[in-house]
Design an enzyme around this catalytic site. Structure first.
Site, PDB file in Angstrom:
ATOM      1  N   CYS A 280      51.021 -95.994  -2.374  1.00 43.32           N
ATOM      2  CA  CYS A 280      52.168 -96.106  -1.388  1.00 43.32           C
ATOM      3  C   CYS A 280      53.544 -96.454  -2.100  1.00 43.32           C
ATOM      4  O   CYS A 280      54.381 -95.757  -2.002  1.00 43.32           O
ATOM      5  CB  CYS A 280      52.160 -97.073  -0.128  1.00 43.32           C
ATOM      6  N   ARG A 309      40.747-101.932  -7.922  1.00 43.04           N
ATOM      7  CA  ARG A 309      40.866-103.227  -7.367  1.00 43.04           C
ATOM      8  C   ARG A 309      39.681-104.457  -8.066  1.00 43.04           C
ATOM      9  O   ARG A 309      38.619-103.999  -8.237  1.00 43.04           O
ATOM     10  CB  ARG A 309      40.749-103.328  -5.986  1.00 43.04           C
ATOM     11  N   GLN A 327      41.246 -92.092  -3.746  1.00 38.94           N
ATOM     12  CA  GLN A 327      41.784 -91.990  -2.624  1.00 38.94           C
ATOM     13  C   GLN A 327      42.371 -90.334  -2.137  1.00 38.94           C
ATOM     14  O   GLN A 327      43.042 -90.002  -2.948  1.00 38.94           O
ATOM     15  CB  GLN A 327      42.934 -93.114  -2.146  1.00 38.94           C
ATOM     16  N   ASP A 329      44.979 -89.564  -0.827  1.00 41.45           N
ATOM     17  CA  ASP A 329      45.924 -90.146   0.124  1.00 41.45           C
ATOM     18  C   ASP A 329      47.087 -89.249   0.490  1.00 41.45           C
ATOM     19  O   ASP A 329      47.484 -87.996  -0.442  1.00 41.45           O
ATOM     20  CB  ASP A 329      46.354 -91.134  -1.013  1.00 41.45           C
ATOM     21  N   HIS A 331      51.279 -89.510   2.160  1.00 41.73           N
ATOM     22  CA  HIS A 331      52.226 -90.281   2.690  1.00 41.73           C
ATOM     23  C   HIS A 331      53.414 -89.408   3.347  1.00 41.73           C
ATOM     24  O   HIS A 331      53.906 -88.585   2.599  1.00 41.73           O
ATOM     25  CB  HIS A 331      52.894 -91.617   1.684  1.00 41.73           C
ATOM     26  N   HIS A 460      51.066 -93.784   6.482  1.00 43.02           N
ATOM     27  CA  HIS A 460      49.979 -93.508   5.651  1.00 43.02           C
ATOM     28  C   HIS A 460      48.913 -92.648   6.312  1.00 43.02           C
ATOM     29  O   HIS A 460      48.534 -92.900   7.376  1.00 43.02           O
ATOM     30  CB  HIS A 460      49.472 -94.859   5.186  1.00 43.02           C
TER      31      HIS A 460
HETATM   32 ZN   LIG Z   1      49.828 -95.898   1.743  1.00 46.21          ZN
END
Ligand SMILES: [Zn+2]
Ligand SMILES: [Zn+2]
Length: 585
Positions: A280, A309, A327, A329, A331, A460
């Protein structure tokens, strides 16, 4: 007598009573054992012990037999309240109980002892009235041994935990055990190896999965599916580096919040960098590259990319908990007034994606806890607006849903999707989150109709979330028998004899040229063995070719799920496979 106890409570009391019984049996068999605590859990019970000499799984039948003997004489639990001095005296030889007694005293609570038969334990209560009568002998059994630190703290002594299973009836116990057996067979770590999907290397390190050609095909095929669903809804792809200066995370707040899990890098010039634990903050900077008019919003950025992580080694597990994961991902940067429509679009993607695999979904509307306003960012009005919007969506969509007060993120409410798998286990999968915080921290805005700066919101929207975790769920859900469109090898071509090799190879080539993932089995094994190998690999279709098929320019088709289909001409096979791939059936 009017029954005042609900069945759930009764079961908990039964389970905890069994824990007493377990401790009693262990102490009769090994009198110098120190017993510690023994609670009920949602599959039965356990008790933690410090044994003078280690015991083994082979000792469990002996303990269980002793429990069954003892229970016959347990007709009730006697209860007494004692002073802490008395209690400490009675448990003088057991430092664990002495420690617990001191804690109870410190908390200002009453010290109670419960006795049944010859066994007394320090306990808060919660037992069946008459163990001999109330505990159906066939509804429980001892299960397994495990190690457990005293009070769950790894600095403390490692104790021996004995687990037992207990349910209302024998039928439920049997069902549970069947499910566990099935889950073991489906364990994604085991299947991942058998189906050659991923591997780990000691040289690379724990929690860092390496993807084989088959596994990579699986990942990419899934990601392509998500991308196809996104592209239709106006998403664009972006790309970012995997590291960043510390400054980005200081602004986003992650440097403080993710302190423990952040992989940090110090450059040779002494600058501090970090591996990204999420995407993000990077994405905000793509939005922030220019000034946006309200007419250009929403901006929708999609990016399948790895995150890192620093999980603790003891917590790593197969693909479920890893140190590097990808991910899928995305946004969305938009005005608050556009958020609902964007949520609906992502909602549709989730509801197109998950049912494809036979997952059923329910939705948790994750709200803030009004009793703890200090935990959340942003004003009351924004929260009300945002939560009402999510509530409207859930209502309009008429799906199975429930509200989770206190489950919101500190920056905004969310919709969390729960998927039920083939073993009836529920997993939290996709989530759509409204974020009013990040745009504030990074000062993200657009120019509105009145030529004023207007604060935007961020959404998200990961569909699979972590591809690794999603695959761990999918592998176990399908037991490795992936649908045709997704299978790493879709079709295996199997020649009957050596003389059919050339034709078989040609069929495989033709299928591959048409975009079908086909393999040719040119091994020296007999045909029966080759077919068995295809079945073990859970390949959706295999084609057997012998004299008849060569003559007819065809192949004998057999399906993993539906059995033999019969001889089909090669062009017809190609048409069939292409159709099944594009329809994702
Ligand atoms: Zn995010
Ligand atoms: Zn008790």
């Amino acid at each position: 007598m009017i029954p005042t106890m609900n069945t759930e409570e009764h079961l908990a009391h039964k389970r905890h009573s069994l824990a007493h019984l377990l401790a009693a049996a262990v102490l009769e068999l090994w009198p110098d054992t120190k017993n510690t605590i023994g609670p009920a859990i949602n599959t039965g019970f356990y008790y933690d012990f410090e044994f003078a000499a280690p015991i083994a799984e082979e000792d469990l039948p002996k303990i269980e037999k002793k429990m069954r003997e003892i229970v016959k004489g347990w007709k009730k639990f006697d209860h007494e309240e004692v002073s802490n001095v008395d209690a400490a005296k009675r448990f003088a030889g057991n430092p664990y109980k002495v420690e617990l007694i001191a804690d109870i005293k410190k908390a200002g609570e009453k010290i109670t002892l419960y006795t049944s038969g010859a066994f007394t334990d320090l306990c808060r209560g919660g037992h069946v009235d008459n163990p001999a009568k109330d505990i159906e002998p066939s509804s429980w059994k001892l299960d397994r041994l495990a190690g457990a630190y005293w009070r769950g703290d790894e600095k403390n002594k490692m104790l021996t935990r004995i687990y037992g299973l207990a349910f209302d009836t024998k039928k439920e116990l049997d069902e549970y055990e069947t499910k566990i057996e099935e889950a073991k067979k489906r364990d994604h770590k085991k299947l991942g190896k058998e189906l050659d999907l991923f591997t780990f290397s000691d040289l690379v390190g724990a929690g860092l999965p390496l993807w084989t050609p088959y596994g990579t095909t699986l990942r990419n095929t899934l990601d392509e599916f998500v991308w196809e669903l996104r592209r239709k809804r106006g998403y664009e792809r972006v790309e970012i580096p995997h590291i960043t200066k510390k400054d980005l995370y200081e602004t986003s707040g992650h440097w403080e919040k993710f302190k423990e899990e952040l992989f940090r890098i110090t450059t040779r010039e002494g600058h501090e960098f970090a591996m990204k634990p999420m995407n993000c903050p990077h994405h905000t900077q793509i939005y922030a590259r220019k000034q946006w008019s309200y007419r250009e919003l929403p901006q929708r950025y999609a990016n399948t990319t790895a995150c890192y992580r620093d999980e603790q080694t003891g917590e790593l597990s197969g693909l479920s908990r890893v140190r590097a994961f990808s991910q899928d991902d995305a946004h969305v940067f938009c005005r608050m007034s556009q958020a609902k429509e964007e949520f609906l679009k992502i909602w549709d993607i989730v509801h197109e994606f998950y049912p494809t695999f036979g997952f059923s979904l329910r939705v948790r509307l994750s709200l803030h806890d009004p009793a703890h306003k200090e935990k959340y960012l942003g004003g009351k009005e924004n929260w009300e607006k945002a939560e009402n919007m999510l509530r409207e969506i859930v209502k309009e969509k008429q799906v199975l849903s429930f509200e989770g007060v206190g489950e919101a993120a500190f920056y905004g409410p969310k919709l969390d999707f729960m998927a039920k798998d083939a073993l009836d286990r529920e997993w939290q999968v996709a989530t759509i989150q409204l974020d009013m915080n990040m745009p504030e921290r990074f000062d993200l805005y657009c120019i509105n109709e009145k030529s004023e700066k207007e604060r935007i919101v961020m959404i998200h929207a990961a569909i699979m979330g972590s591809i690794e975790r999603f695959l761990s769920i999918l592998i176990e859900h399908t037991a490795g028998a992936f649908p045709f469109w997704l299978a790493p090898v879709q079709v295996k071509v199997i020649p009957v004899r050596e003389t059919h090799h050339e034709y078989a190879k040609k069929v495989a080539d033709e299928l591959r040229a048409a975009g079908i993932r086909a393999d040719f089995d040119g091994s020296d094994e007999g045909m029966g063995k080759k077919v068995r190998a295809a079945k073990v690999q859970k390949i959706p279709y295999w084609l057997v070719v012998g004299d008849k098929e060569v003559a007819a320019r065809a192949a004998a088709l057999e399906s993993r799920d539906k059995g033999p289909v019969g001889a089909v001409a090669v062009p017809d096979l190609i048409a069939k496979f292409k159709k099944e791939t594009s329809e994702r059936t």
